[in-house]
Enzyme design. Structure first.
Site, PDB file in Angstrom:
ATOM      1  N   ILE A  17       0.819  -1.220   0.000  1.00 27.44           N
ATOM      2  CA  ILE A  17       0.000   0.000   0.000  1.00 27.44           C
ATOM      3  C   ILE A  17       0.854   1.273   0.000  1.00 27.44           C
ATOM      4  O   ILE A  17       0.399   2.324  -0.443  1.00 27.44           O
ATOM      5  CB  ILE A  17      -0.992  -0.011   1.187  1.00 27.44           C
ATOM      6  CG1 ILE A  17      -2.150   0.949   0.925  1.00 27.44           C
ATOM      7  CG2 ILE A  17      -0.303   0.287   2.508  1.00 27.44           C
ATOM      8  CD1 ILE A  17      -3.315   0.800   1.889  1.00 27.44           C
ATOM      9  N   ASN A  30      -2.318   1.796  15.860  1.00 27.93           N
ATOM     10  CA  ASN A  30      -2.752   1.482  17.233  1.00 27.93           C
ATOM     11  C   ASN A  30      -3.245   2.764  17.899  1.00 27.93           C
ATOM     12  O   ASN A  30      -3.004   3.866  17.406  1.00 27.93           O
ATOM     13  CB  ASN A  30      -1.630   0.814  18.034  1.00 27.93           C
ATOM     14  CG  ASN A  30      -0.354   1.631  18.030  1.00 27.93           C
ATOM     15  OD1 ASN A  30      -0.322   2.755  18.521  1.00 27.93           O
ATOM     16  ND2 ASN A  30       0.706   1.086  17.429  1.00 27.93           N
ATOM     17  N   GLY A  38       4.076  -4.399  10.802  1.00 28.36           N
ATOM     18  CA  GLY A  38       3.072  -4.543   9.751  1.00 28.36           C
ATOM     19  C   GLY A  38       2.995  -3.334   8.841  1.00 28.36           C
ATOM     20  O   GLY A  38       4.011  -2.705   8.508  1.00 28.36           O
ATOM     21  N   VAL A  39       1.780  -3.028   8.445  1.00 31.28           N
ATOM     22  CA  VAL A  39       1.593  -1.936   7.495  1.00 31.28           C
ATOM     23  C   VAL A  39       1.939  -0.586   8.140  1.00 31.28           C
ATOM     24  O   VAL A  39       2.422   0.329   7.466  1.00 31.28           O
ATOM     25  CB  VAL A  39       0.151  -1.995   6.914  1.00 31.28           C
ATOM     26  CG1 VAL A  39      -0.902  -1.646   7.912  1.00 31.28           C
ATOM     27  CG2 VAL A  39       0.040  -1.141   5.665  1.00 31.28           C
ATOM     28  N   ASP A  40       1.748  -0.477   9.432  1.00 31.62           N
ATOM     29  CA  ASP A  40       2.088   0.749  10.170  1.00 31.62           C
ATOM     30  C   ASP A  40       3.585   1.045  10.038  1.00 31.62           C
ATOM     31  O   ASP A  40       3.998   2.162   9.672  1.00 31.62           O
ATOM     32  CB  ASP A  40       1.696   0.534  11.644  1.00 31.62           C
ATOM     33  CG  ASP A  40       1.602   1.806  12.451  1.00 31.62           C
ATOM     34  OD1 ASP A  40       1.861   2.885  11.889  1.00 31.62           O
ATOM     35  OD2 ASP A  40       1.271   1.720  13.651  1.00 31.62           O
ATOM     36  N   SER A 123      -6.832  -4.756  10.980  1.00 30.19           N
ATOM     37  CA  SER A 123      -7.012  -5.685  12.122  1.00 30.19           C
ATOM     38  C   SER A 123      -6.718  -7.152  11.825  1.00 30.19           C
ATOM     39  O   SER A 123      -6.765  -7.965  12.751  1.00 30.19           O
ATOM     40  CB  SER A 123      -8.434  -5.599  12.726  1.00 30.19           C
ATOM     41  OG  SER A 123      -8.559  -4.501  13.592  1.00 30.19           O
ATOM     42  N   THR A 124      -6.414  -7.506  10.569  1.00 29.09           N
ATOM     43  CA  THR A 124      -6.284  -8.944  10.272  1.00 29.09           C
ATOM     44  C   THR A 124      -4.840  -9.461  10.359  1.00 29.09           C
ATOM     45  O   THR A 124      -4.581 -10.616  10.034  1.00 29.09           O
ATOM     46  CB  THR A 124      -6.863  -9.308   8.886  1.00 29.09           C
ATOM     47  OG1 THR A 124      -6.088  -8.675   7.870  1.00 29.09           O
ATOM     48  CG2 THR A 124      -8.313  -8.890   8.769  1.00 29.09           C
ATOM     49  N   GLY A 125      -3.914  -8.598  10.793  1.00 27.33           N
ATOM     50  CA  GLY A 125      -2.536  -9.039  10.994  1.00 27.33           C
ATOM     51  C   GLY A 125      -2.286  -9.247  12.483  1.00 27.33           C
ATOM     52  O   GLY A 125      -2.844 -10.162  13.096  1.00 27.33           O
ATOM     53  N   TYR A 127      -3.498  -7.852  14.962  1.00 32.95           N
ATOM     54  CA  TYR A 127      -4.699  -7.781  15.802  1.00 32.95           C
ATOM     55  C   TYR A 127      -5.610  -9.002  15.671  1.00 32.95           C
ATOM     56  O   TYR A 127      -6.616  -9.113  16.374  1.00 32.95           O
ATOM     57  CB  TYR A 127      -5.467  -6.491  15.525  1.00 32.95           C
ATOM     58  CG  TYR A 127      -4.878  -5.271  16.219  1.00 32.95           C
ATOM     59  CD1 TYR A 127      -3.740  -5.371  17.008  1.00 32.95           C
ATOM     60  CD2 TYR A 127      -5.470  -4.006  16.094  1.00 32.95           C
ATOM     61  CE1 TYR A 127      -3.188  -4.252  17.648  1.00 32.95           C
ATOM     62  CE2 TYR A 127      -4.936  -2.889  16.738  1.00 32.95           C
ATOM     63  CZ  TYR A 127      -3.798  -3.017  17.502  1.00 32.95           C
ATOM     64  OH  TYR A 127      -3.278  -1.907  18.139  1.00 32.95           O
TER      65      TYR A 127
HETATM   66  N1  AR6 Z   1       0.796  -3.065   2.318  1.00 36.73           N
HETATM   67  C1  AR6 Z   1      -0.436  -3.620   2.454  1.00 36.73           C
HETATM   68  N2  AR6 Z   1      -0.766  -4.459   3.461  1.00 36.73           N
HETATM   69  C2  AR6 Z   1       0.208  -4.756   4.355  1.00 36.73           C
HETATM   70  C3  AR6 Z   1       1.506  -4.218   4.298  1.00 36.73           C
HETATM   71  C4  AR6 Z   1       1.797  -3.338   3.219  1.00 36.73           C
HETATM   72  N3  AR6 Z   1       2.998  -2.764   3.052  1.00 36.73           N
HETATM   73  N4  AR6 Z   1       2.222  -4.716   5.334  1.00 36.73           N
HETATM   74  C5  AR6 Z   1       1.410  -5.546   6.027  1.00 36.73           C
HETATM   75  N5  AR6 Z   1       0.188  -5.573   5.431  1.00 36.73           N
HETATM   76  P1  AR6 Z   1      -1.164  -5.319  10.551  1.00 36.73           P
HETATM   77  P2  AR6 Z   1      -3.434  -4.851  12.404  1.00 36.73           P
HETATM   78  C6  AR6 Z   1      -1.025  -6.322   5.808  1.00 36.73           C
HETATM   79  O1  AR6 Z   1      -0.535  -6.269  11.515  1.00 36.73           O
HETATM   80  O2  AR6 Z   1      -3.790  -6.296  12.393  1.00 36.73           O
HETATM   81  C7  AR6 Z   1       0.938  -2.666  14.093  1.00 36.73           C
HETATM   82  O3  AR6 Z   1       2.056  -2.953  14.868  1.00 36.73           O
HETATM   83  C8  AR6 Z   1      -0.887  -7.506   6.713  1.00 36.73           C
HETATM   84  O4  AR6 Z   1      -0.413  -8.641   5.991  1.00 36.73           O
HETATM   85  O5  AR6 Z   1      -0.298  -4.336   9.854  1.00 36.73           O
HETATM   86  O6  AR6 Z   1      -4.534  -3.849  12.270  1.00 36.73           O
HETATM   87  C9  AR6 Z   1       0.201  -1.417  14.564  1.00 36.73           C
HETATM   88  O7  AR6 Z   1       1.077  -0.475  15.136  1.00 36.73           O
HETATM   89  C10 AR6 Z   1      -2.323  -7.682   7.173  1.00 36.73           C
HETATM   90  O8  AR6 Z   1      -3.070  -8.349   6.166  1.00 36.73           O
HETATM   91  O9  AR6 Z   1      -2.349  -4.442  11.262  1.00 36.73           O
HETATM   92  C11 AR6 Z   1      -0.768  -1.965  15.578  1.00 36.73           C
HETATM   93  O10 AR6 Z   1      -0.178  -2.073  16.847  1.00 36.73           O
HETATM   94  C12 AR6 Z   1      -2.837  -6.233   7.244  1.00 36.73           C
HETATM   95  O11 AR6 Z   1      -1.868  -5.459   6.535  1.00 36.73           O
HETATM   96  C13 AR6 Z   1      -1.108  -3.325  15.034  1.00 36.73           C
HETATM   97  O12 AR6 Z   1      -0.001  -3.740  14.247  1.00 36.73           O
HETATM   98  C14 AR6 Z   1      -2.978  -5.693   8.657  1.00 36.73           C
HETATM   99  O13 AR6 Z   1      -1.947  -6.213   9.474  1.00 36.73           O
HETATM  100  C15 AR6 Z   1      -2.324  -3.287  14.143  1.00 36.73           C
HETATM  101  O14 AR6 Z   1      -2.659  -4.598  13.758  1.00 36.73           O
END
Ligand code: AR6
Length: 178
Positions: A17, A30, A38-40, A123-125, A127
């Site tokens: 993204i 968060n 993750g994406v953050d 939320s699907t990573g 969380y």
């Molecule tokens: N582009 C698109 N999707 C991505 C990318 C990317 N570059 N990187 C990961 N994903 P998550 P959450 C996907 O864990 O579950 C963080 O530490 C990933 O594969 O990023 O909402 C925050 O600071 C998954 O499908 O977010 C919070 O503490 C999706 O993005 C916490 O994680 C979401 O996974 C939030 O957890």
């Protein structure tokens, strides 16, 4: 995969993204807006320190809400930081909070007057929200919103990070629009 509803394109892509050229990309943040993995982590790395500077000024964001910052060095002009729920068992308001994170992001985009927005699968990573259930909430919220706000958004895109997630979102979008 792409469909057009009420003049708005709803598109699913597999990819990163941070490379999106939509006006806004959404971060799965968060509630402390403290950054993370993750994406953050990817968004803060690619967008540079200006994003975190604004996050610090804002201070935080309750679960189920969203706030907006600059896009820094990203192609996107703005980042919306949406805070989805940590999934426990589905009985702790998780569906309502996930819907509200998506809806809050869409409202901010419309208030800003932009045409395009890209979401990750919130939320699907880390969380732990089951992706099938989350995809139904994500896509039905977007479909409802574009139906209720005709002409406001041209493009709503989901950028999925894996083939399995892309497959789940595609099946859900088909089943919601058939
Ligand atoms: N582009 C698109 N999707 C991505 C990318 C990317 N570059 N990187 C990961 N994903 P998550 P959450 C996907 O864990 O579950 C963080 O530490 C990933 O594969 O990023 O909402 C925050 O600071 C998954 O499908 O977010 C919070 O503490 C999706 O993005 C916490 O994680 C979401 O996974 C939030 O957890």
């Amino acid at each position: 995969m792409e469909i057009i509803i009420e003049g708005a394109t709803i598109s699913l892509l597999k990819g990163d993204i941070t490379l999106e050229e939509t006006d806004i990309i959404v971060n799965a943040a968060n509630s402390r807006l403290a950054g993370g993995g993750g994406v953050d982590g990817a968004i803060h790395r690619a967008g540079g320190p200006a994003i975190m500077e604004e996050c610090r000024k804002i201070g935080g964001c309750p679960t189920g809400s969203a706030v907006m910052t600059t896009g820094g060095k990203l192609s996107a002009r703005f980042v919306i930081h949406a805070v989805g729920p940590i999934y426990k068992d589905g009985l702790h308001n998780e569906p309502m909070l996930l819907e509200s994170a998506y809806r809050g992001s869409l409202k901010l985009a419309v208030q800003k007057g932009v045409g395009s927005i890209a979401f990750p699968s919130i939320s699907t990573g880390a969380y732990g929200y089951p992706v099938d259930a989350a995809s139904k909430i994500a896509l039905s919220t977007v479909l409802d919103f574009v139906g209720d706000n005709k002409g406001s958004l041209d493009l709503v895109r989901f950028v999925l990070f894996s083939d399995p997630d892309y497959g789940v979102y595609s099946r859900t979008l088909r089943s919601l629009t058939e």
